[in-house]
Scaffold this motif. Structure first.
Motif, short mmCIF file in Angstrom:
data_model
loop_
_atom_site.label_atom_id
_atom_site.label_comp_id
_atom_site.label_asym_id
_atom_site.label_seq_id
_atom_site.Cartn_x
_atom_site.Cartn_y
_atom_site.Cartn_z
N PHE A 32 0.84 -1.19 0.00
CA PHE A 32 0.00 0.00 0.00
C PHE A 32 0.88 1.25 0.00
N LEU A 33 0.67 2.10 -0.99
CA LEU A 33 1.51 3.28 -1.19
C LEU A 33 0.70 4.57 -1.04
N TYR A 46 -2.90 1.98 -4.22
CA TYR A 46 -2.65 3.38 -3.87
C TYR A 46 -3.93 4.20 -3.93
N SER A 47 -3.98 5.23 -3.11
CA SER A 47 -5.07 6.19 -3.15
C SER A 47 -4.72 7.28 -4.15
N SER A 48 -5.71 8.00 -4.62
CA SER A 48 -5.47 9.07 -5.58
C SER A 48 -5.58 10.43 -4.90
N SER A 49 -4.94 11.42 -5.51
CA SER A 49 -5.02 12.80 -5.03
C SER A 49 -4.70 13.72 -6.20
N SER A 50 -4.86 15.01 -5.99
CA SER A 50 -4.69 15.96 -7.09
C SER A 50 -3.29 15.94 -7.67
N GLY A 71 6.31 -1.49 -13.58
CA GLY A 71 6.43 -2.86 -14.05
C GLY A 71 5.71 -3.86 -13.17
N LEU A 72 5.09 -3.38 -12.10
CA LEU A 72 4.31 -4.22 -11.20
C LEU A 72 2.83 -3.90 -11.37
N GLU A 73 1.98 -4.81 -10.92
CA GLU A 73 0.55 -4.55 -11.01
C GLU A 73 0.18 -3.35 -10.15
N ALA A 74 -0.51 -2.40 -10.73
CA ALA A 74 -0.93 -1.19 -10.01
C ALA A 74 -2.45 -1.17 -9.90
N HIS A 75 -2.93 -0.86 -8.72
CA HIS A 75 -4.38 -0.84 -8.49
C HIS A 75 -4.75 0.40 -7.68
N HIS A 102 -10.18 8.70 -2.75
CA HIS A 102 -9.55 9.94 -3.22
C HIS A 102 -9.34 10.88 -2.03
N LEU A 103 -8.12 11.34 -1.88
CA LEU A 103 -7.78 12.26 -0.80
C LEU A 103 -7.65 13.66 -1.39
N ASP A 104 -8.53 14.57 -0.95
CA ASP A 104 -8.47 15.91 -1.51
C ASP A 104 -7.26 16.67 -0.97
N GLU A 105 -7.02 17.85 -1.52
CA GLU A 105 -5.81 18.59 -1.20
C GLU A 105 -5.74 18.95 0.28
#
Length: 455
Positions: free
Chosen positions: A27-28, A63-67, A78-82, A87-90
């Motif tokens: 988890f990143l 991983y979670s997403s952000s702006s 090169g690894l599986e990314a999911h 979503h974490l806002d600013e």
């Protein structure tokens, strides 16, 4: 509550035993450059050693997403990314990034904390990994403990309370830097530092009550948990130079593995950077505040170098400020090159005569690995400790935050350029750095953990 092993998996034979491929979920926090790149490098090393262990391995980077995030680097790993449905806002990201600067909670909104823990739990339940890996991400530790999944954590320093109490603070924190404390005798400073170390553990950052409440809401039964409990993995990897921890009790589950940071293959450095750092009469300065630096400190560094007879390449991370903000702050002279591009920092550091940086572990280690003397400023205690370790080794100068002015920066940069002992100290640290393979040691520690626990 526990997660059953995943089914429908191709089995492999090892010394007469049938072993299923190892499934690893890493988890990143994609908004943090250092945490993200360290996690990617660790997982790559884990895969690289799989043949030695005669075991197939599947790694998933969640991983979670952000702006503003480093999702492109995750996807290109090169690894599986999911991408998680989180979503974490600013505002949330800014709070997380500033928490250790202010000794505050990472997240103070209980709903946000519950969503964070829940998203990690849902991913573990859906993908059913054999092993969870994470950096300094407390909700992952909470989720792994609730679901009783084996897990490993990689950290910049030991999350072991006795070590933090005795060793994290090397000196009085920058917040206590003033005319009186500066003149205080060393024994007095040490006594105050010891008192502050104890007081620090009672603050919100080391307590994290909102994440603790979120964990209880999801079924975490630990009584009065704190940050140490959230990061109390059965294997804790500290990705730093072992020399900085000699003679210290780092905890029974801690391994000091050596530096672990992104070191991509050698590539052609951008032409503009190569031209700026081409051989010439003036020294070359590399400036980077990573992704956790703060705008005033970056601007002060640019302002200092603008009046010096040097050539400088300055990384302007979009999370800190924009190129246009720097140019609005001052007229950028032609001997300073600004860029917001993702560059091979290890190569550019090696071209520089000095680095002006914040104290993030990856940023410091990249300069150390290049043998480049450092002038640095710590945004929080751990970053100050990273820089103090360098300064105590004779390889750089840490300037307290309140003294981080163009005048002081000019003085410090001039000193590390003119006094040979700084380059000699940097060469000694580089020699120790080069004697270690942090990627290999960290991955080997995980494989040993996997084998000893028959995962």
């Amino acid at each position: 509550m526990s997660v059953p092993p995943s089914g429908n998996r191709t089995l492999s034979r090892d010394d007469g035993r049938i072993r299923a491929p190892l499934r690893v979920a890493c988890f990143l926090p994609a908004f943090n450059a250092g945490e993200t790149t360290r996690g990617i490098e660790l997982c790559r090393a884990l895969v690289a050693q799989s043949s030695e262990r005669q075991r197939e391995v599947t790694v998933r980077l969640a991983y979670s997403s952000s702006s503003h995030d480093y999702a492109p680097q995750i996807i290109a790993s090169g690894l599986e990314a999911h991408r998680l449905p989180l979503h974490l806002d600013e505002g949330i990201v800014s709070g997380i990034m500033a928490a250790d600067h202010k000794a505050a909670e990472l997240v103070s909104n209980r709903g946000t904390a519950c969503r964070f823990v829940g998203a990690v739990m849902d991913e573990i339940i859906a993908w059913r990994p054999d092993l969870v890996v994470c950096g300094f991400v407390p909700p992952v530790g909470i989720a792994a403990q609730i679901l009783q999944v084996p897990w490993v954590v990689y950290l910049p320093f030991p999350a072991y309370e006795p070590w933090v109490r005795r060793h994290l603070l090397k000196d009085l924190p920058d917040d206590f830097d003033n005319a009186l404390t500066t003149r205080a005798p060393s024994p007095v400073r040490r006594a105050f530092t010891k008192l502050l170390s104890a007081a620090m553990l009672s603050k919100g950052f080391f307590k994290q009550p909102t994440f603790a409440a979120a964990g209880r809401e999801h079924g975490w039964r630990l009584a009065r948990p704190d940050l140490f409990d959230m990061l109390a993995a059965p294997l804790q990897l500290v990705t730093d130079l072992p020399a900085f921890y000699r003679g210290q009790d780092v905890g029974p589950n801690t391994r000091i593995t050596g530096p672990l940071f992104s070191r991509p293959p050698e590539i052609d450095v951008d032409l503009a950077i190569r031209e700026m750092f081409s051989p010439g009469p003036h020294n070359r300065i590399f400036v980077s505040m990573g992704s956790s630096g703060e705008k005033p400190y970056l601007l002060a560094a640019v302002e200092a170098l603008a009046i010096m007879r040097v050539r400088a390449v300055v990384i302007v991370a979009p999370r800190i400020c924009s190129l246009s903000e720097v140019r609005q702050h001052l007229t950028v002279p032609p001997h300073i090159l600004l860029t917001d591009a993702f560059i091979p920092a290890h190569q550019v550091n090696a071209m520089a005569d000095a680095a002006v940086i914040h104290g993030g572990q990856g940023t410091v280690q990249t300069a150390v690995g290049a043998g480049t003397p450092i002038v640095g400023v710590g945004m929080q205690v751990e970053q100050c400790t990273n820089l103090d370790n360098v300064a105590n080794s004779g390889a750089g100068i840490r300037i307290p935050k309140r003294q981080w002015t163009p005048e002081k920066i000019c003085q410090a940069v001039s000193r590390v350029l003119e006094v040979p002992s700084y380059r000699q100290g940097a060469a000694r640290l580089k020699s120790e750095h080069d004697s270690l393979d942090g990627r290999h040691e960290a991955a080997r520690a995980i494989w040993d953990f996997v084998d000893s626990n028959a995962l």
